[in-house]
Write a protein that holds these residues in place. Structure first.
Motif, PDB file in Angstrom:
ATOM      1  N   THR A  67       0.827  -1.208   0.000  1.00  7.85           N
ATOM      2  CA  THR A  67       0.000   0.000   0.000  1.00  7.85           C
ATOM      3  C   THR A  67       0.861   1.256   0.000  1.00  7.85           C
ATOM      4  N   TRP A  68       0.655   2.100  -1.014  1.00 10.24           N
ATOM      5  CA  TRP A  68       1.384   3.366  -1.069  1.00 10.24           C
ATOM      6  C   TRP A  68       0.815   4.317  -0.022  1.00 10.24           C
ATOM      7  N   LYS A  69       1.697   5.001   0.686  1.00  9.01           N
ATOM      8  CA  LYS A  69       1.296   5.977   1.710  1.00  9.01           C
ATOM      9  C   LYS A  69       2.022   7.282   1.392  1.00  9.01           C
ATOM     10  N   ALA A  70       1.266   8.338   1.148  1.00  7.60           N
ATOM     11  CA  ALA A  70       1.903   9.570   0.669  1.00  7.60           C
ATOM     12  C   ALA A  70       1.143  10.802   1.126  1.00  7.60           C
ATOM     13  N   ALA A  71       1.859  11.910   1.169  1.00 13.97           N
ATOM     14  CA  ALA A  71       1.264  13.213   1.454  1.00 13.97           C
ATOM     15  C   ALA A  71       0.915  13.907   0.147  1.00 13.97           C
ATOM     16  N   GLY A  72       0.049  14.906   0.245  1.00 10.60           N
ATOM     17  CA  GLY A  72      -0.338  15.655  -0.948  1.00 10.60           C
ATOM     18  C   GLY A  72      -0.913  17.009  -0.594  1.00 10.60           C
ATOM     19  N   LEU A  73      -1.243  17.780  -1.616  1.00 11.39           N
ATOM     20  CA  LEU A  73      -1.838  19.108  -1.467  1.00 11.39           C
ATOM     21  C   LEU A  73      -3.082  19.198  -2.335  1.00 11.39           C
ATOM     22  N   ARG A  74      -4.067  19.962  -1.859  1.00 10.25           N
ATOM     23  CA  ARG A  74      -5.276  20.173  -2.659  1.00 10.25           C
ATOM     24  C   ARG A  74      -5.689  21.639  -2.580  1.00 10.25           C
ATOM     25  N   PHE A  75      -6.156  22.146  -3.713  1.00  7.41           N
ATOM     26  CA  PHE A  75      -6.646  23.519  -3.808  1.00  7.41           C
ATOM     27  C   PHE A  75      -8.066  23.470  -4.360  1.00  7.41           C
TER      28      PHE A  75
END
Length: 214
Positions: A51-59
């Motif tokens: 399982t990939w575990k990652a941070a991200g940003l949303r606008f």
């Protein structure tokens, strides 16, 4: 008289065009699809990334509001994460030392949100997903771009303070299509690594989301 009525109609429509921006950070879990095939009758071979575990940003941008309902456009970027690939033959794990798969994406979409005691939303988005196989055993690292649609649902709580409104939420998303691996993809002198990468792509995404609206 007609001009007066037109101005009144315009004034009454202004609240519907209320503008609000959203900036947030997310942390996601992306379980991969298990790619399986049967090279000979009675034999199964499968490949799956952890399982990939990652941070991200949303606008986000709410371009129309009607009562508790908001229509939002959004853009998301999830950063790269690398996970090991597990290979199994007839359900028994085989050694794949150092073989990994990278995953990241960017997305654009639209959603409808309802503001009650909690904020509920559902939306569609297009994701451009990047996958890269790293195989030190055979000295290969083919990369693939996978474009497909996703449906995403959210539930969250907004803190009602003036000017800037912090929020926290959870979300789940599922792709509208998937790629199954076939025996022909890995046969012959030149395997179809694009299809191999796509067959490992996430089958879902679950996440936590925090940010501010203003």
């Amino acid at each position: 008289m007609k001009k007066t009525l037109a101005l009144l109609a315009l004034a009454s429509a202004l609240p519907l065009a209320a503008q609000s921006f959203e900036v947030g950070a997310l942390y996601t879990w992306n379980p991969g699809h298990e790619a399986s095939l049967s090279p000979v009758p009675g034999t199964s071979v499968s490949y799956k990334a952890d399982t990939w575990k990652a941070a991200g940003l949303r606008f986000g941008y709410n371009f129309v509001s009607i009562g508790p309902m908001e229509f939002q456009g959004n853009a998301t970027m999830q950063f790269n994460n690398t996970q090991d690939i597990t290979a199994k033959v007839n359900g028994v794990a085989m050694p794949t030392p150092g073989v990994t798969e990278e995953y990241k994406y960017w997305a654009v979409g639209a959603a409808v949100n309802w503001n009650f005691l909690v904020r509920l939303g559902v939306g569609l988005e297009y994701r451009s997903e990047s996958l890269k196989l790293n195989d030190p055993i055979d000295g290969m690292n083919p990369s693939t771009t996978y474009g497909r649609g996703w449906i995403r649902g959210t539930a969250g709580f907004t803190i009602p303070v003036p000017v800037v409104k912090p929020f926290i939420g959870i979300e789940a998303a599922y792709p509208l299509s998937k790629k199954d691996l076939s025996l022909s993809d890995l046969s012959g002198p030149t395997p179809n690594w694009d299809n191999f990468n796509k067959s490992l792509a996430p089958k879902a995404q679950y996440g936590l989301y925090v940010g501010v609206r203003f």
